[in-house]
Design a protein around this motif. Structure first.
Motif, short mmCIF file in Angstrom:
data_model
loop_
_atom_site.label_atom_id
_atom_site.label_comp_id
_atom_site.label_asym_id
_atom_site.label_seq_id
_atom_site.Cartn_x
_atom_site.Cartn_y
_atom_site.Cartn_z
N ALA A 151 78.99 9.14 42.48
CA ALA A 151 79.26 8.49 43.97
C ALA A 151 80.26 7.44 43.67
O ALA A 151 81.11 7.16 44.38
N ALA A 152 80.11 6.73 42.76
CA ALA A 152 81.00 5.46 42.46
C ALA A 152 82.33 5.88 42.06
O ALA A 152 83.30 5.29 42.56
N ALA A 153 82.24 6.64 40.97
CA ALA A 153 83.68 7.13 40.59
C ALA A 153 84.46 7.81 41.56
O ALA A 153 85.81 7.77 41.41
N GLU A 154 83.79 8.71 42.40
CA GLU A 154 84.43 9.42 43.46
C GLU A 154 84.75 8.68 44.67
O GLU A 154 85.31 9.24 45.54
N ARG A 155 84.10 7.61 44.78
CA ARG A 155 84.10 6.71 46.27
C ARG A 155 83.75 7.46 47.33
O ARG A 155 84.38 7.08 48.49
N ARG A 156 82.83 8.17 47.15
CA ARG A 156 82.11 8.95 48.41
C ARG A 156 80.77 9.12 48.18
O ARG A 156 80.23 9.32 47.28
N THR A 157 80.28 9.19 49.53
CA THR A 157 78.66 9.67 49.58
C THR A 157 78.36 11.12 49.14
O THR A 157 79.23 11.77 49.17
N ILE A 158 77.28 11.01 48.45
CA ILE A 158 76.92 12.09 47.84
C ILE A 158 75.54 12.50 48.33
O ILE A 158 74.68 11.61 48.04
N VAL A 159 75.13 13.61 48.83
CA VAL A 159 73.89 14.01 49.42
C VAL A 159 73.36 15.17 48.37
O VAL A 159 74.32 16.15 48.51
N VAL A 160 72.15 15.20 47.82
CA VAL A 160 71.70 15.93 47.03
C VAL A 160 70.50 16.49 47.43
O VAL A 160 69.33 15.90 47.43
N PRO A 161 70.43 17.98 48.07
CA PRO A 161 69.12 18.32 48.73
C PRO A 161 68.25 18.69 47.39
O PRO A 161 66.90 18.52 47.80
N ASP A 162 68.75 19.01 46.13
CA ASP A 162 67.77 18.92 45.20
C ASP A 162 68.20 18.49 43.82
O ASP A 162 69.06 19.05 43.30
N VAL A 163 67.95 17.44 43.56
CA VAL A 163 68.54 16.52 42.41
C VAL A 163 68.26 17.56 41.00
O VAL A 163 68.90 17.46 40.07
N HIS A 164 67.45 18.45 41.20
CA HIS A 164 67.03 19.42 39.84
C HIS A 164 68.24 20.30 39.63
O HIS A 164 68.63 20.75 38.67
N ALA A 165 69.08 20.66 40.97
CA ALA A 165 70.05 21.48 40.63
C ALA A 165 71.58 20.66 40.51
O ALA A 165 72.71 21.37 40.39
N PHE A 166 71.44 19.25 40.34
CA PHE A 166 72.60 18.53 40.22
C PHE A 166 72.81 18.38 38.76
O PHE A 166 71.83 17.83 38.07
N ALA A 167 73.87 18.83 38.31
CA ALA A 167 74.24 18.73 36.87
C ALA A 167 74.41 17.39 36.57
O ALA A 167 75.05 16.53 37.03
N GLY A 168 73.57 17.13 35.36
CA GLY A 168 73.76 15.59 35.06
C GLY A 168 72.95 14.64 35.72
O GLY A 168 73.11 13.37 35.41
N HIS A 169 72.29 15.05 36.59
CA HIS A 169 71.16 14.12 37.23
C HIS A 169 70.34 13.38 36.34
O HIS A 169 69.77 13.67 35.17
N ILE A 170 70.31 11.98 36.47
CA ILE A 170 69.70 11.03 35.64
C ILE A 170 68.18 10.97 36.26
O ILE A 170 67.89 10.55 37.57
N ALA A 171 67.14 11.49 35.93
CA ALA A 171 65.52 11.19 36.16
C ALA A 171 65.01 10.05 35.93
O ALA A 171 64.48 9.99 34.99
N CYS A 172 65.26 9.04 36.85
CA CYS A 172 64.73 7.75 36.58
C CYS A 172 63.26 7.70 36.86
O CYS A 172 62.23 7.16 36.43
N ASP A 173 63.01 8.54 37.93
CA ASP A 173 61.50 8.74 38.52
C ASP A 173 61.54 10.46 38.69
O ASP A 173 62.08 11.20 39.53
N SER A 174 60.48 10.88 37.79
CA SER A 174 60.16 12.43 38.10
C SER A 174 59.83 12.97 39.39
O SER A 174 59.82 14.18 39.41
N ALA A 175 59.38 11.94 40.26
CA ALA A 175 58.82 12.53 41.59
C ALA A 175 59.84 12.69 42.66
O ALA A 175 59.83 13.04 43.72
N SER A 176 61.17 12.24 42.43
CA SER A 176 62.22 12.27 43.20
C SER A 176 62.93 13.85 43.14
O SER A 176 63.18 14.19 41.94
N ASN A 177 63.06 14.29 44.42
CA ASN A 177 63.62 15.55 44.51
C ASN A 177 64.77 15.93 45.29
O ASN A 177 65.47 16.78 45.17
N ALA A 178 65.26 14.60 46.13
CA ALA A 178 66.30 14.68 47.03
C ALA A 178 66.93 13.38 46.67
O ALA A 178 66.17 12.32 46.57
N GLU A 179 68.23 13.10 46.89
CA GLU A 179 68.75 11.98 46.89
C GLU A 179 70.07 11.92 47.78
O GLU A 179 70.74 12.69 48.03
N ILE A 180 70.35 10.43 48.15
CA ILE A 180 71.72 10.19 48.98
C ILE A 180 72.26 9.08 48.20
O ILE A 180 71.37 8.16 47.97
#
Length: 166
Positions: free
Chosen positions: A91-120
């Motif tokens: 999001a920082a590099a592309e200068r745009r909001t990113i909505v991820v419905p399923d973080v496990h399907a996002f290539a390169g997702h960084i799992a800081c908290d394994s309980a997280s499943n969606a992210e904006i």
């Protein structure tokens, strides 16, 4: 087992805008406003497990920039994220909001908290500079809808206008 977002997550973003404007009124300090903003979002939106800022800083090695954790609400987080890495860095590099419905399907997702499943992640931009990102995680899949993106972008804009950045 992954859960889906509850049906009753409707949010009145115009009300939240008035409330956050009032909370930030009269204070311009970056740390104070970021702490207040993170706590407000974390307490005002349902079904979250993390809400907070990452600030743009020079990388420890080399001239590249990276993100350093700032004020947040939730479990302990990753301290540093390289631009272009994970959802926040992308999001920082592309200068745009990113909505991820399923973080496990996002290539390169960084799992800081394994309980997280969606992210904006909403970039924090002022005068054309990416100052950081505002990151929100949810334990539910598909938590963030188009109206959440628009509403949260407007709240981040209020934060940026109310804050002096150092």
């Amino acid at each position: 087992m992954f859960t889906s977002a509850p049906a009753d997550i409707d949010v009145d973003y115009s009300l939240l805008a008035r409330q956050i404007t009032s909370i930030l009124e009269g204070e311009r300090n970056q740390t104070a406003n970021a702490a207040q903003f993170s706590a407000f979002i974390y307490q005002s939106l349902a079904d979250l497990n993390w809400a907070g800022f990452y600030w743009t800083v020079p990388a420890k090695k080399g001239d590249a920039e990276e993100l350093l954790v700032g004020p947040f609400q939730g479990k302990v987080a990753c301290a540093r994220i390289s631009f272009g890495k994970g959802v926040c860095g992308t999001a920082a590099a592309e200068r745009r909001t990113i909505v991820v419905p399923d973080v496990h399907a996002f290539a390169g997702h960084i799992a800081c908290d394994s309980a997280s499943n969606a992210e904006i992640v909403i970039p924090v931009i002022k005068d054309g500079r990416v100052l950081g990102v505002f990151d929100i995680d949810s334990p539910s899949l598909n938590r963030f809808r188009p109206e959440d993106q628009l509403g949260l972008e407007s709240l981040v804009a209020i934060f940026v206008a109310a804050t002096d950045f150092t």
